[in-house]
Write an enzyme that holds these catalytic residues in place. Structure first.
Site, PDB file in Angstrom:
ATOM      1  N   HIS A 234      -1.157   2.424   6.164  1.00  0.00           N
ATOM      2  CA  HIS A 234      -2.035   3.601   6.109  1.00  0.00           C
ATOM      3  C   HIS A 234      -2.389   4.153   7.487  1.00  0.00           C
ATOM      4  O   HIS A 234      -2.696   5.338   7.614  1.00  0.00           O
ATOM      5  CB  HIS A 234      -3.321   3.188   5.374  1.00  0.00           C
ATOM      6  CG  HIS A 234      -4.183   4.330   4.965  1.00  0.00           C
ATOM      7  ND1 HIS A 234      -3.883   5.123   3.884  1.00  0.00           N
ATOM      8  CD2 HIS A 234      -5.333   4.816   5.484  1.00  0.00           C
ATOM      9  CE1 HIS A 234      -4.824   6.056   3.758  1.00  0.00           C
ATOM     10  NE2 HIS A 234      -5.722   5.895   4.712  1.00  0.00           N
TER      11      HIS A 234
ATOM     12  N   SER B 227      -5.147  10.883   4.553  1.00  0.00           N
ATOM     13  CA  SER B 227      -6.095  10.168   3.708  1.00  0.00           C
ATOM     14  C   SER B 227      -7.123  11.148   3.132  1.00  0.00           C
ATOM     15  O   SER B 227      -6.735  12.089   2.434  1.00  0.00           O
ATOM     16  CB  SER B 227      -6.707   9.034   4.533  1.00  0.00           C
ATOM     17  OG  SER B 227      -7.233   8.038   3.732  1.00  0.00           O
TER      18      SER B 227
ATOM     19  N   ASP C 185       0.923   1.143   1.964  1.00  0.00           N
ATOM     20  CA  ASP C 185      -0.292   1.650   1.320  1.00  0.00           C
ATOM     21  C   ASP C 185      -0.466   0.923  -0.019  1.00  0.00           C
ATOM     22  O   ASP C 185       0.504   0.406  -0.590  1.00  0.00           O
ATOM     23  CB  ASP C 185      -0.166   3.169   1.082  1.00  0.00           C
ATOM     24  CG  ASP C 185      -0.843   3.996   2.174  1.00  0.00           C
ATOM     25  OD1 ASP C 185      -2.024   3.711   2.475  1.00  0.00           O
ATOM     26  OD2 ASP C 185      -0.203   4.923   2.712  1.00  0.00           O
TER      27      ASP C 185
HETATM   28  N1  LIG Z   1     -13.257   1.821   5.441  1.00  0.00           N
HETATM   29  C1  LIG Z   1     -11.856   2.117   5.318  1.00  0.00           C
HETATM   30  C2  LIG Z   1     -11.422   3.030   6.437  1.00  0.00           C
HETATM   31  C3  LIG Z   1     -10.539   4.123   5.936  1.00  0.00           C
HETATM   32  O1  LIG Z   1     -10.307   4.217   4.777  1.00  0.00           O
HETATM   33  C4  LIG Z   1      -9.946   5.080   6.890  1.00  0.00           C
HETATM   34  C5  LIG Z   1     -10.131   4.921   8.249  1.00  0.00           C
HETATM   35  C6  LIG Z   1      -9.539   5.809   9.142  1.00  0.00           C
HETATM   36  C7  LIG Z   1      -8.770   6.856   8.685  1.00  0.00           C
HETATM   37  C8  LIG Z   1      -8.589   7.024   7.320  1.00  0.00           C
HETATM   38  C9  LIG Z   1      -9.175   6.133   6.419  1.00  0.00           C
HETATM   39  N2  LIG Z   1      -8.987   6.292   5.057  1.00  0.00           N
HETATM   40  C10 LIG Z   1      -9.117   7.463   4.354  1.00  0.00           C
HETATM   41  O2  LIG Z   1      -9.667   8.472   4.693  1.00  0.00           O
HETATM   42  C11 LIG Z   1     -11.020   0.830   5.337  1.00  0.00           C
HETATM   43  O3  LIG Z   1     -11.569  -0.254   5.568  1.00  0.00           O
HETATM   44  O4  LIG Z   1      -9.820   0.917   5.133  1.00  0.00           O
END
Ligand SMILES: N[C@@H](CC(=O)c1ccccc1NC=O)C(=O)O
Length: 308
Positions: free
Chosen positions: A284, A164, A247
């Site tokens: 994801h 991510s 995703d």
């Molecule tokens: N606030 C985001 C959290 C999120 O995107 C995320 C959480 C843990 C690991 C990776 C993530 N996404 C990208 O970095 C959500 O609600 O999906």
């Protein structure tokens, strides 16, 4: 609702046609988890990461909280295979969490299956927002890679993996100016898992409250726009772009377009051996949670790439 912007060719930048609400949703990965509610998906992800880290620290030879710089947050955890070997391959992991959450202390997902096969695993910490800016995080990650090369000069290859936001940081390493860091890391592979490579749409989501990206920050830190300026690397260096079936469409587009720009470059310069995979039946979070398992598809792809 009003569209964010009406510029751009139709179909080329679909996010510019989205309402603020739709854009927010596309860039909130937990909303796209089908097996669990959003909150529970995030909680489960964190629990699996914490448990994998506890287990890695209890069962593997490790060096914890090793500084790669003078900053408080500039630390790595290094996990070693049981058997000593010359030319150990090193696998570095950059955690996700939209550059504002997550830590190395809950991100040792893949340590058990990779160290069992003879790979040293380095889990990298960096200063998340609001303490760190994107530019600082990119610099920190660059120094963590240089550190591993300097400390283990006879390594059998350095492989960078990010998830991510961490995949974004890993992709920025395709653009790093290593001469500035006095060392050229022996980069052999990149595993970019469910990443974001064009940061501009992030500016128009609530993620930007903590990040405070300007358009200039977003563009300077977008590998999608900058990869044409990448430094040449080992011609055998592979770049794998992977995204989960569940995703969001924007995450699929981001991965596909980054793969496209990389493979176009391969044709021009013969540099990137890029490939693209959509992993079946994972969202994801599962895409990384499953790296705790030795027989998982992505674990196997990683091991095959390292030991080909
Ligand atoms: N606030 C985001 C959290 C999120 O995107 C995320 C959480 C843990 C690991 C990776 C993530 N996404 C990208 O970095 C959500 O609600 O999906």
């Amino acid at each position: 609702a009003m569209a964010i912007s009406d510029v751009g060719l139709p179909g080329e930048v679909p996010w510019k046609k989205m309402s603020a609400e739709e854009l927010e949703n596309q860039y909130r990965p937990s909303q796209w988890v089908v097996r669990l509610g959003a909150e529970e998906a995030l909680r489960t992800y964190s629990q699996i990461g914490i448990e994998a880290t506890r287990r890695a620290r209890a069962t593997r030879k490790s060096l914890l909280h090793v500084p790669y710089g003078d900053g408080e947050g500039e630390k790595v955890d290094i996990y070693f295979p049981d058997k000593a070997a010359e030319a150990l391959p090193f696998f570095l992991f950059f955690h996700g969490g939209y550059w504002q959450s997550g830590s190395k202390d809950e991100s040792a997902f893949m340590v058990d299956p990779l160290t069992a096969q003879g790979v040293a695993v380095v889990i990298v910490a960096y200063d998340i927002a609001p303490k760190g800016t994107l530019d600082q995080m990119v610099d920190q990650v660059t120094r963590s890679v240089a550190f591993v090369q300097t400390r283990y000069p006879s390594n059998g290859g350095i492989y960078l993996c990010g998830h991510s936001a961490g995949a974004h940081l890993a992709a920025m390493m395709l653009l790093a100016n290593w001469t500035k860091h006095g060392v050229t890391p022996n980069l052999k592979g990149f595993f970019l898992v469910s990443g974001v490579f064009d940061l501009e749409p992030i500016m128009y989501t609530s993620q930007n409250i903590a990040l405070q990206l300007t358009l200039e920050d977003a563009q300077r830190n977008s590998p999608q726009l900058k990869v044409a300026q990448a430094q040449p690397v080992d011609p055998t260096c592979r770049v794998l772009v992977v995204v989960g079936q569940f995703d969001s469409p924007e995450f699929h587009r981001q991965s596909w377009e980054f793969y496209q720009v990389l493979s176009t470059q391969t044709l021009c310069q013969g540099e990137w051996k890029a490939s693209f995979e959509q992993l079946h039946d994972v969202d994801h979070f599962e895409i990384v949670e499953n790296l705790t398992q030795k027989d998982n598809v992505l674990t196997q792809i990683i091991l095959k790439t390292i030991f080909q």
